[in-house]
Design a protein around this motif. Structure first.
Motif, PDB file in Angstrom:
ATOM      1  N   VAL A   7       0.800  -1.191  -0.100  1.00 23.09           N
ATOM      2  CA  VAL A   7       0.058  -0.003   0.186  1.00 23.09           C
ATOM      3  C   VAL A   7       0.878   1.381   0.133  1.00 23.09           C
ATOM      4  O   VAL A   7       0.766   2.201  -0.834  1.00 23.09           O
ATOM      5  N   ILE A   8       1.853   1.311   0.723  1.00 26.72           N
ATOM      6  CA  ILE A   8       2.823   2.292   0.927  1.00 26.72           C
ATOM      7  C   ILE A   8       3.705   2.648  -0.320  1.00 26.72           C
ATOM      8  O   ILE A   8       3.540   3.456  -1.114  1.00 26.72           O
ATOM      9  N   ALA A   9       4.034   1.398  -0.962  1.00 25.99           N
ATOM     10  CA  ALA A   9       4.513   1.535  -1.980  1.00 25.99           C
ATOM     11  C   ALA A   9       3.848   2.083  -3.368  1.00 25.99           C
ATOM     12  O   ALA A   9       4.175   2.902  -4.280  1.00 25.99           O
ATOM     13  N   GLU A  10       2.611   1.690  -3.353  1.00 24.91           N
ATOM     14  CA  GLU A  10       1.577   2.356  -4.214  1.00 24.91           C
ATOM     15  C   GLU A  10       1.163   3.639  -4.160  1.00 24.91           C
ATOM     16  O   GLU A  10       1.080   4.440  -5.136  1.00 24.91           O
ATOM     17  N   PHE A  11       1.105   4.151  -2.821  1.00 24.25           N
ATOM     18  CA  PHE A  11       0.635   5.482  -2.817  1.00 24.25           C
ATOM     19  C   PHE A  11       1.735   6.431  -2.496  1.00 24.25           C
ATOM     20  O   PHE A  11       1.237   7.682  -1.980  1.00 24.25           O
ATOM     21  N   GLU A  12       2.832   6.138  -1.885  1.00 29.01           N
ATOM     22  CA  GLU A  12       3.919   7.092  -1.501  1.00 29.01           C
ATOM     23  C   GLU A  12       3.945   8.069  -2.341  1.00 29.01           C
ATOM     24  O   GLU A  12       4.304   9.248  -2.091  1.00 29.01           O
ATOM     25  N   PRO A  13       4.298   7.872  -3.869  1.00 26.81           N
ATOM     26  CA  PRO A  13       4.633   8.995  -4.526  1.00 26.81           C
ATOM     27  C   PRO A  13       3.310   9.871  -4.737  1.00 26.81           C
ATOM     28  O   PRO A  13       3.847  11.211  -4.646  1.00 26.81           O
ATOM     29  N   THR A  14       2.231   9.486  -4.574  1.00 24.40           N
ATOM     30  CA  THR A  14       1.005  10.615  -4.441  1.00 24.40           C
ATOM     31  C   THR A  14       1.241  11.252  -3.205  1.00 24.40           C
ATOM     32  O   THR A  14       0.759  12.508  -3.219  1.00 24.40           O
ATOM     33  N   LEU A  15       1.275  10.583  -2.128  1.00 25.74           N
ATOM     34  CA  LEU A  15       1.388  11.208  -0.775  1.00 25.74           C
ATOM     35  C   LEU A  15       2.562  12.333  -0.879  1.00 25.74           C
ATOM     36  O   LEU A  15       2.275  13.357  -0.116  1.00 25.74           O
ATOM     37  N   LEU A  16       3.911  11.863  -1.350  1.00 29.70           N
ATOM     38  CA  LEU A  16       4.973  12.825  -1.308  1.00 29.70           C
ATOM     39  C   LEU A  16       4.756  14.211  -2.119  1.00 29.70           C
ATOM     40  O   LEU A  16       4.817  14.979  -1.809  1.00 29.70           O
ATOM     41  N   ALA A  17       3.856  13.745  -3.516  1.00 28.85           N
ATOM     42  CA  ALA A  17       3.634  14.749  -4.053  1.00 28.85           C
ATOM     43  C   ALA A  17       2.734  15.876  -3.649  1.00 28.85           C
ATOM     44  O   ALA A  17       3.169  17.054  -3.795  1.00 28.85           O
ATOM     45  N   ARG A  18       1.788  15.559  -2.917  1.00 29.39           N
ATOM     46  CA  ARG A  18       0.871  16.260  -2.221  1.00 29.39           C
ATOM     47  C   ARG A  18       1.328  16.894  -0.793  1.00 29.39           C
ATOM     48  O   ARG A  18       1.151  18.146  -0.430  1.00 29.39           O
ATOM     49  N   TYR A  19       1.898  15.999  -0.050  1.00 36.09           N
ATOM     50  CA  TYR A  19       2.138  16.477   1.249  1.00 36.09           C
ATOM     51  C   TYR A  19       3.992  16.286   1.818  1.00 36.09           C
ATOM     52  O   TYR A  19       4.108  16.632   2.833  1.00 36.09           O
ATOM     53  N   GLU A  20       4.597  16.384   0.964  1.00 38.37           N
ATOM     54  CA  GLU A  20       6.162  16.266   1.261  1.00 38.37           C
ATOM     55  C   GLU A  20       6.526  17.388   2.074  1.00 38.37           C
ATOM     56  O   GLU A  20       7.270  17.114   2.948  1.00 38.37           O
ATOM     57  N   HIS A  21       6.083  18.685   1.696  1.00 36.64           N
ATOM     58  CA  HIS A  21       6.535  19.955   2.379  1.00 36.64           C
ATOM     59  C   HIS A  21       6.202  19.829   4.056  1.00 36.64           C
ATOM     60  O   HIS A  21       6.680  20.500   4.846  1.00 36.64           O
ATOM     61  N   GLN A  22       4.980  18.944   4.133  1.00 40.38           N
ATOM     62  CA  GLN A  22       4.782  19.158   5.497  1.00 40.38           C
ATOM     63  C   GLN A  22       5.143  17.787   6.490  1.00 40.38           C
ATOM     64  O   GLN A  22       5.009  18.029   7.607  1.00 40.38           O
ATOM     65  N   LEU A  23       5.661  16.837   5.641  1.00 45.87           N
ATOM     66  CA  LEU A  23       6.106  15.683   6.318  1.00 45.87           C
ATOM     67  C   LEU A  23       7.405  16.083   7.190  1.00 45.87           C
ATOM     68  O   LEU A  23       8.390  16.576   6.701  1.00 45.87           O
ATOM     69  N   LEU A  24       7.481  15.466   8.403  1.00 39.78           N
ATOM     70  CA  LEU A  24       8.452  15.494   9.169  1.00 39.78           C
ATOM     71  C   LEU A  24       9.634  14.291   8.889  1.00 39.78           C
ATOM     72  O   LEU A  24       9.358  13.337   8.344  1.00 39.78           O
ATOM     73  N   PRO A  25      10.817  14.470   9.055  1.00 37.75           N
ATOM     74  CA  PRO A  25      11.624  13.260   9.136  1.00 37.75           C
ATOM     75  C   PRO A  25      11.312  12.205   9.601  1.00 37.75           C
ATOM     76  O   PRO A  25      11.599  10.952   9.041  1.00 37.75           O
ATOM     77  N   SER A  26      10.935  12.195  10.747  1.00 39.31           N
ATOM     78  CA  SER A  26      10.183  10.995  11.511  1.00 39.31           C
ATOM     79  C   SER A  26       9.054  10.221  10.692  1.00 39.31           C
ATOM     80  O   SER A  26       9.015   9.238  10.465  1.00 39.31           O
TER      81      SER A  26
END
Ligand SMILES: [Zn+2]
Length: 90
Positions: A7-26
């Protein structure tokens, strides 16, 4: 059944495209840990059967506190402890 890593592998690119600037290193560390948990990308350990001495290389679990694969039992134990601590009231 689909694994969380899939699930992460499939949707991680979409997640990062939309929210990468909000994600913390953790958050990035959690995603990486959950993707690798018990997969061929995880560190391996050599397990030996005590009966027949057969050996096999098995992937390590990630040990991340958010991982439902390897932390499920610990989460259930914690939940039971918290339920015991509830005040008996409505
Ligand atoms: Zn894990």
């Amino acid at each position: 059944m689909m694994r969380l890593a899939e699930v992460i592998a499939e949707f991680e690119p979409t997640l990062l495209a939309r929210y990468e600037h909000q994600l913390l290193p953790s958050h990035h560390r959690a995603l990486a840990a959950l993707k690798a948990c018990r997969s061929r990308f995880a560190p391996q350990m050599l397990a030996t059967c005590s009966g027949c001495h057969a050996q096999a290389c098995l992937p390590h679990s990630c040990g991340h506190r958010a991982c439902p694969h390897c932390q499920h039992h610990e989460a259930q134990v914690w939940l039971q402890r918290q339920l015991q601590a509830l005040v008996p009231a409505t």
